[in-house]
Design a protein around this motif. Structure first.
Motif, PDB file in Angstrom:
ATOM      1  N   LEU A   1      55.111 -22.774 -10.215  1.00 44.55           N
ATOM      2  CA  LEU A   1      56.093 -23.844 -10.067  1.00 44.55           C
ATOM      3  C   LEU A   1      55.416 -25.143 -10.470  1.00 44.55           C
ATOM      4  CD1 LEU A   1      58.855 -24.852  -9.069  1.00 44.55           C
ATOM      5  CD2 LEU A   1      57.822 -25.131  -6.798  1.00 44.55           C
ATOM      6  N   SER A   2      56.026 -25.869 -11.410  1.00 44.40           N
ATOM      7  CA  SER A   2      55.424 -27.120 -11.875  1.00 44.40           C
ATOM      8  C   SER A   2      56.505 -28.133 -12.152  1.00 44.40           C
ATOM      9  CB  SER A   2      54.568 -26.887 -13.130  1.00 44.40           C
ATOM     10  OG  SER A   2      55.379 -26.432 -14.198  1.00 44.40           O
ATOM     11  N   ALA A   3      56.060 -29.409 -12.137  1.00 50.13           N
ATOM     12  CA  ALA A   3      56.981 -30.496 -12.453  1.00 50.13           C
ATOM     13  C   ALA A   3      56.787 -30.911 -13.890  1.00 50.13           C
ATOM     14  CB  ALA A   3      56.734 -31.671 -11.524  1.00 50.13           C
ATOM     15  N   THR A   4      57.881 -31.365 -14.516  1.00 45.28           N
ATOM     16  CA  THR A   4      57.810 -31.853 -15.895  1.00 45.28           C
ATOM     17  C   THR A   4      58.291 -33.284 -15.939  1.00 45.28           C
ATOM     18  OG1 THR A   4      60.016 -31.064 -16.404  1.00 45.28           O
ATOM     19  CG2 THR A   4      58.206 -29.527 -16.798  1.00 45.28           C
ATOM     20  N   GLY A   5      57.844 -33.978 -16.976  1.00 46.98           N
ATOM     21  CA  GLY A   5      58.259 -35.369 -17.108  1.00 46.98           C
ATOM     22  C   GLY A   5      57.792 -36.182 -15.926  1.00 46.98           C
ATOM     23  N   SER A   6      58.729 -36.937 -15.354  1.00 47.57           N
ATOM     24  CA  SER A   6      58.394 -37.724 -14.166  1.00 47.57           C
ATOM     25  C   SER A   6      58.764 -36.999 -12.888  1.00 47.57           C
ATOM     26  CB  SER A   6      59.114 -39.089 -14.227  1.00 47.57           C
ATOM     27  OG  SER A   6      60.521 -38.886 -14.284  1.00 47.57           O
ATOM     28  N   GLY A   7      59.125 -35.719 -13.022  1.00 45.41           N
ATOM     29  CA  GLY A   7      59.461 -34.931 -11.838  1.00 45.41           C
ATOM     30  C   GLY A   7      58.240 -34.578 -11.028  1.00 45.41           C
ATOM     31  N   ARG A   8      58.412 -34.114  -9.816  1.00 44.91           N
ATOM     32  CA  ARG A   8      57.313 -33.732  -8.958  1.00 44.91           C
ATOM     33  C   ARG A   8      57.761 -32.644  -7.999  1.00 44.91           C
ATOM     34  NH1 ARG A   8      59.091 -38.723  -7.224  1.00 44.91           N
ATOM     35  NH2 ARG A   8      59.775 -38.864  -5.024  1.00 44.91           N
ATOM     36  N   VAL A   9      56.821 -31.895  -7.484  1.00 48.65           N
ATOM     37  CA  VAL A   9      57.093 -30.849  -6.490  1.00 48.65           C
ATOM     38  C   VAL A   9      56.639 -31.393  -5.145  1.00 48.65           C
ATOM     39  CG1 VAL A   9      56.592 -28.514  -5.738  1.00 48.65           C
ATOM     40  CG2 VAL A   9      56.776 -29.022  -8.183  1.00 48.65           C
ATOM     41  N   ASN A  10      57.490 -31.521  -4.194  1.00 41.92           N
ATOM     42  CA  ASN A  10      57.188 -32.101  -2.886  1.00 41.92           C
ATOM     43  C   ASN A  10      57.304 -31.009  -1.830  1.00 41.92           C
ATOM     44  OD1 ASN A  10      56.637 -33.855  -0.831  1.00 41.92           O
ATOM     45  ND2 ASN A  10      58.703 -34.679  -0.706  1.00 41.92           N
ATOM     46  N   ALA A  11      56.110 -30.399  -1.454  1.00 39.75           N
ATOM     47  CA  ALA A  11      56.120 -29.314  -0.468  1.00 39.75           C
ATOM     48  C   ALA A  11      56.271 -29.890   0.932  1.00 39.75           C
ATOM     49  CB  ALA A  11      54.833 -28.506  -0.563  1.00 39.75           C
ATOM     50  N   THR A  12      57.035 -29.267   1.768  1.00 37.70           N
ATOM     51  CA  THR A  12      57.212 -29.679   3.166  1.00 37.70           C
ATOM     52  C   THR A  12      56.574 -28.699   4.129  1.00 37.70           C
ATOM     53  OG1 THR A  12      59.333 -28.547   3.274  1.00 37.70           O
ATOM     54  CG2 THR A  12      59.362 -30.877   2.609  1.00 37.70           C
ATOM     55  N   GLN A  13      56.034 -27.583   3.583  1.00 33.96           N
ATOM     56  CA  GLN A  13      55.384 -26.581   4.414  1.00 33.96           C
ATOM     57  C   GLN A  13      54.189 -25.989   3.681  1.00 33.96           C
ATOM     58  OE1 GLN A  13      58.365 -23.641   5.470  1.00 33.96           O
ATOM     59  NE2 GLN A  13      58.744 -24.605   7.458  1.00 33.96           N
ATOM     60  N   LEU A  14      53.255 -25.485   4.461  1.00 32.85           N
ATOM     61  CA  LEU A  14      52.144 -24.662   3.968  1.00 32.85           C
ATOM     62  C   LEU A  14      52.063 -23.445   4.869  1.00 32.85           C
ATOM     63  CD1 LEU A  14      49.171 -27.069   3.124  1.00 32.85           C
ATOM     64  CD2 LEU A  14      50.427 -25.603   1.550  1.00 32.85           C
ATOM     65  N   GLN A  15      52.228 -22.225   4.272  1.00 31.86           N
ATOM     66  CA  GLN A  15      52.182 -20.989   5.050  1.00 31.86           C
ATOM     67  C   GLN A  15      53.099 -21.082   6.274  1.00 31.86           C
ATOM     68  OE1 GLN A  15      51.000 -18.197   4.241  1.00 31.86           O
ATOM     69  NE2 GLN A  15      49.521 -18.646   2.599  1.00 31.86           N
ATOM     70  N   SER A  16      54.297 -21.573   6.016  1.00 29.97           N
ATOM     71  CA  SER A  16      55.349 -21.663   7.043  1.00 29.97           C
ATOM     72  C   SER A  16      55.063 -22.727   8.107  1.00 29.97           C
ATOM     73  CB  SER A  16      55.565 -20.308   7.737  1.00 29.97           C
ATOM     74  OG  SER A  16      55.939 -19.325   6.793  1.00 29.97           O
ATOM     75  N   SER A  17      53.979 -23.508   7.964  1.00 28.83           N
ATOM     76  CA  SER A  17      53.695 -24.590   8.902  1.00 28.83           C
ATOM     77  C   SER A  17      54.085 -25.916   8.259  1.00 28.83           C
ATOM     78  CB  SER A  17      52.212 -24.627   9.277  1.00 28.83           C
ATOM     79  OG  SER A  17      51.859 -23.440   9.952  1.00 28.83           O
ATOM     80  N   ALA A  18      54.793 -26.747   9.020  1.00 29.14           N
ATOM     81  CA  ALA A  18      55.322 -27.998   8.492  1.00 29.14           C
ATOM     82  C   ALA A  18      54.206 -28.942   8.072  1.00 29.14           C
ATOM     83  CB  ALA A  18      56.204 -28.672   9.538  1.00 29.14           C
ATOM     84  N   ILE A  19      54.508 -29.754   7.042  1.00 33.84           N
ATOM     85  CA  ILE A  19      53.608 -30.811   6.599  1.00 33.84           C
ATOM     86  C   ILE A  19      54.209 -32.128   7.042  1.00 33.84           C
ATOM     87  CG2 ILE A  19      52.519 -31.950   4.633  1.00 33.84           C
ATOM     88  CD1 ILE A  19      52.719 -29.312   3.131  1.00 33.84           C
ATOM     89  N   ALA A  20      53.427 -32.927   7.783  1.00 31.62           N
ATOM     90  CA  ALA A  20      53.934 -34.200   8.302  1.00 31.62           C
ATOM     91  C   ALA A  20      54.336 -35.123   7.168  1.00 31.62           C
ATOM     92  CB  ALA A  20      52.879 -34.866   9.166  1.00 31.62           C
ATOM     93  N   THR A  21      55.309 -35.974   7.431  1.00 32.77           N
ATOM     94  CA  THR A  21      55.820 -36.896   6.402  1.00 32.77           C
ATOM     95  C   THR A  21      55.034 -38.198   6.356  1.00 32.77           C
ATOM     96  OG1 THR A  21      57.396 -37.793   7.996  1.00 32.77           O
ATOM     97  CG2 THR A  21      58.152 -35.951   6.623  1.00 32.77           C
ATOM     98  N   SER A  22      54.080 -38.393   7.272  1.00 35.54           N
ATOM     99  CA  SER A  22      53.300 -39.639   7.281  1.00 35.54           C
ATOM    100  C   SER A  22      52.438 -39.735   6.028  1.00 35.54           C
ATOM    101  CB  SER A  22      52.408 -39.695   8.522  1.00 35.54           C
ATOM    102  OG  SER A  22      51.572 -38.550   8.581  1.00 35.54           O
ATOM    103  N   SER A  23      52.350 -40.968   5.512  1.00 35.25           N
ATOM    104  CA  SER A  23      51.585 -41.187   4.273  1.00 35.25           C
ATOM    105  C   SER A  23      50.081 -41.147   4.562  1.00 35.25           C
ATOM    106  CB  SER A  23      51.953 -42.539   3.654  1.00 35.25           C
ATOM    107  OG  SER A  23      53.314 -42.564   3.315  1.00 35.25           O
ATOM    108  N   PRO A  24      49.296 -40.479   3.723  1.00 36.48           N
ATOM    109  CA  PRO A  24      47.839 -40.427   3.932  1.00 36.48           C
ATOM    110  C   PRO A  24      47.161 -41.728   3.481  1.00 36.48           C
ATOM    111  CG  PRO A  24      48.388 -39.250   1.932  1.00 36.48           C
ATOM    112  CD  PRO A  24      49.716 -39.674   2.543  1.00 36.48           C
ATOM    113  N   SER A  25      45.949 -41.962   4.027  1.00 38.54           N
ATOM    114  CA  SER A  25      45.103 -43.086   3.600  1.00 38.54           C
ATOM    115  C   SER A  25      43.981 -42.561   2.721  1.00 38.54           C
ATOM    116  CB  SER A  25      44.518 -43.800   4.834  1.00 38.54           C
ATOM    117  OG  SER A  25      45.540 -44.287   5.664  1.00 38.54           O
ATOM    118  N   GLY A  26      43.323 -43.499   2.022  1.00 35.99           N
ATOM    119  CA  GLY A  26      42.239 -43.104   1.132  1.00 35.99           C
ATOM    120  C   GLY A  26      41.154 -42.336   1.855  1.00 35.99           C
TER     121      GLY A  26
END
Length: 673
Positions: free
Chosen positions: A84-109
């Motif tokens: 699964l890949s994004a083309t152009g300016s599209g992107r793939v935004n996963a909300t889970q990893l191995q059925s575990s939710a990914i928090a929506t908070s933005s990461p820091s450097g």
């Protein structure tokens, strides 16, 4: 323990061909496409839970969802067997990893995606716990590709954690034969299996290669390289002593060894050869005969075949290690040692202002217990500067105990003094002062070297010139008299003479005195001299009936001086058959030091007669004598140094005398000043 290994981050991207464009809303139970496309503008493609979309059977099949600027979401789950890949300016935004939710908070450097068991979800967080800060997870890299880990921020690219309580190696690297080359053991030790450790490469340029070893609190627990023989378990330690600023030391078993400087730098040359390059349980240096001298600024280290010692040569041929040659250190622990030549008693003192070691006074050095001073190996000269030294003992030193004793050995052949106290020329210090019982009473040696009592102190001699002085008390007027029968001194009659050499500690000159001299202090010694008002001459002429010739009364001293001459002339008899009087005159002869007159001068004395009149002579009566027949004179004058002072008389005979009238002169000469 952290280790850095070169490697690669492997990314896998597969490109799917074929197109599925979904626009409108279409509901199908089963849709099968083969070499086809669907295009629509509906709000979505709706499939129920029992529906399946199968698109294509070849790698050329592709599903394209949405257009530029659109966002497509999958509320449920999506399973993709390809990529699964994004083309152009599209992107793939996963909300889970191995059925575990990914928090929506933005990461820091520098953050990592960290799993939380309490929330059963992934969220941005610190990379310190568990994950080691990796930017990606790579599994099954291609065997023909190079994998590289490039972190996006300043983090540790790779961390390998050993299982807690485990015994297996944390990390192993096998050689091309599948055999273990080196590994990180469960206790964190880096283990080499019959392998060489090479730093750098042949012909390497740029920064030098090095091994840094840290840790440890003592030689036995410090960082070390241990060589162990499998037979007998004998161990040789090359360790870095933290108590001596990291000096490299070598010992075998419990035997203490020698330490080298903290910084040991070896530079390879084109002539270096090492027969055995394998570092296992020991390091061998083959013995050899002494090689040629190295170039200036270098040293050559070798194992001496004759002595068996590890030694080295300087460019001048001197040996600077085990054979006892002298090295010239220019640094200590990286700090410069000044080239200043030290003076006797100096210490090497560190200056924080110059970051260097310099010879200086030892006043700031640590103290040494008095009881620790013993067996000096050479003469000691201490430069005390303006410091003082005081020894104080406790109040209970013990019966018949001498707190401070200085003694030599039996049959000492030395001819000097056991204790020698000197004061320098011009010094105002007393060489020695001794007082008793906390008072000022005692004895002292003066600046001129004379021993005298001070305060109420006394000097009680028991011997003179090694001869005993009797303890009997003397009586008034007695002298200390030597008795040959008892070979001792004792109080007795002063019939003998004594020869004093001092008065109040001042030396008496050995010059023999002359008549009328006195003992005078000349500023340094007592010496014979003519004192002020001292009578130099007073010898009478005796009875005479004629003129008296030149009579010398004194010779002046070493300087001009003032004198007083006086004389008394009296008639002794009137003579015989005299019809006229006789006359006596008196003259003084001396040399005036300032007068321009011819010298010596002759001064005629003017008498004061017994009758009260004055005249230039004394009349000697030819018949009855009276007060007018005696006269006296006093004359004050100054005479030149080293000249004589004399007198003479003149005599005019009486007339008709068969025997002239007689007279006597009583002269007196005194020095005034």
């Amino acid at each position: 323990m952290k280790r850095y290994f070169p490697g690669s981050i492997i990314a896998f991207i597969a490109v799917l061909v074929g197109t599925l464009v979904v626009g409108g809303s279409v509901a199908y139970a089963n849709i099968n496409f083969n070499n086809s496309s669907i295009n629509g503008d509906a709000s979505g493609l709706i499939l129920d839970s029992s529906s399946t979309i199968s698109i294509g059977t070849s790698s050329a099949t592709a599903i394209i969802i949405g257009a530029s600027g659109q966002t497509t979401t999958f509320p449920g789950s999506i399973s993709i067997t390809g990529s699964l890949s994004a083309t152009g300016s599209g992107r793939v935004n996963a909300t889970q990893l191995q059925s575990s939710a990914i928090a929506t908070s933005s990461p820091s450097g520098g953050q990592c995606l960290v799993y939380s068991t309490s929330t059963n979800s992934w969220a941005p967080g610190s990379c310190g716990g568990g994950g080691g800060g990796a930017n990606s997870v790579v599994n099954n890299p291609s065997a023909t590709s190079t994998q590289t880990i490039v972190p996006s921020s300043d983090i540790t690219p790779l961390t390998v954690n050993c299982k807690s309580g485990g015994s297996s190696d944390c990390f192993d690297v096998n050689d091309n034969g599948g055999n273990l080359a080196f590994g990180v053991q469960a206790n964190g030790n880096l283990s080499f299996e019959a392998r060489s450790l090479n730093l750098g490469s042949n012909g390497q340029t740029g920064s030098a290669s090095q091994i840094s070893i840290f840790g440890g609190t003592s030689p036995t627990a410090g960082p070390a390289i241990v060589g162990q023989n499998n037979v007998g378990g004998n161990q040789t330690y090359l360790y870095f002593d933290p108590n001596t600023a990291g000096a490299a030391c070598l010992n075998t078993g419990a035997t203490s060894g020698s330490c080298l400087a903290a910084n040991l730098i070896m530079t390879a040359t084109s002539t270096n050869t090492v027969a055995n390059k394998t570092f296992a349980n020991f390091f061998d240096i083959a013995t050899t005969s002494a090689p040629s001298n190295p170039a200036a600024g270098k040293i050559r280290v070798y194992a001496d075949a004759t002595t068996g010692n590890l030694t080295c040569l300087t460019s001048s041929g001197g040996s600077c290690l085990a054979t006892g040659g002298a090295g010239n250190a220019t640094q200590l622990q990286g700090n410069t040692v000044a080239s200043t030549t030290p003076s006797g008693g100096n210490c090497l003192v560190y200056s924080s202002s110059t970051n260097s070691w310099t010879p200086s006074s030892c006043a700031g050095s640590a103290s040494t217990a008095w009881s620790s001073l013993s067996n000096p190996i050479s003469s000691v000269a201490l430069s005390m500067g303006n410091t003082t030294t005081t020894f104080t003992w406790d109040s209970a030193t013990g019966a018949n105990v001498n707190p401070f004793s200085i003694t030599d050995s039996s049959n000492n052949s030395g001819t000097g003094s056991l204790v020698n106290i000197n004061t320098a020329a011009g010094s105002s210090l007393f060489p020695l002062t001794v007082t008793a019982s906390g008072t000022a009473n005692g004895i002292r040696i003066s600046t001129s070297g004379v021993l005298a009592a001070i305060g109420a102190g006394q000097i009680n001699a028991t011997q003179l010139q090694s001869l005993t002085i009797a303890t009997s008390s003397p009586s008034s007027g007695q002298c200390l008299v030597y008795s040959s029968s008892t070979n001792s001194w004792a109080p007795g009659s002063c019939g003998g003479s004594a020869n004093a050499t001092q008065l109040q500690g001042v030396n008496i000159s050995s010059t023999a005195p002359t008549t009328n001299q006195v003992l005078m202090y000349d500023g340094a010694n007592w010496s014979p001299a003519i004192g002020i008002g001292t009578r130099l001459y007073n010898t009478s002429s005796g009875v005479v009936t004629a003129a008296i010739g030149t009579t010398t009364m004194a010779t002046t001293g070493s300087s001009d001086a003032n004198y007083e001459f006086s004389a008394y002339v009296t008639q002794n008899s009137t003579g015989t058959n005299c019809t006229g009087n006789a006359t006596v005159s008196l003259k003084l002869i001396y040399t005036d030091p300032v007068s321009a007159l011819a010298q010596p001068m002759t001064a005629t004395m003017l008498f004061t007669l017994g009758s009260g009149s004055t005249q230039a002579g004394v009349t000697l009566a030819s018949s009855t004598m009276s007060a007018g027949d005696v006269g006296s004179v006093t004359y004050f004058f100054r005479a030149k140094t080293a000249t004589t002072i004399s007198y003479i008389t003149g005599y005019v005979n009486g007339t008709g005398c068969t025997v002239q009238p007689a007279y006597v002169v009583f002269p007196s000469l005194k020095q005034q000043f």
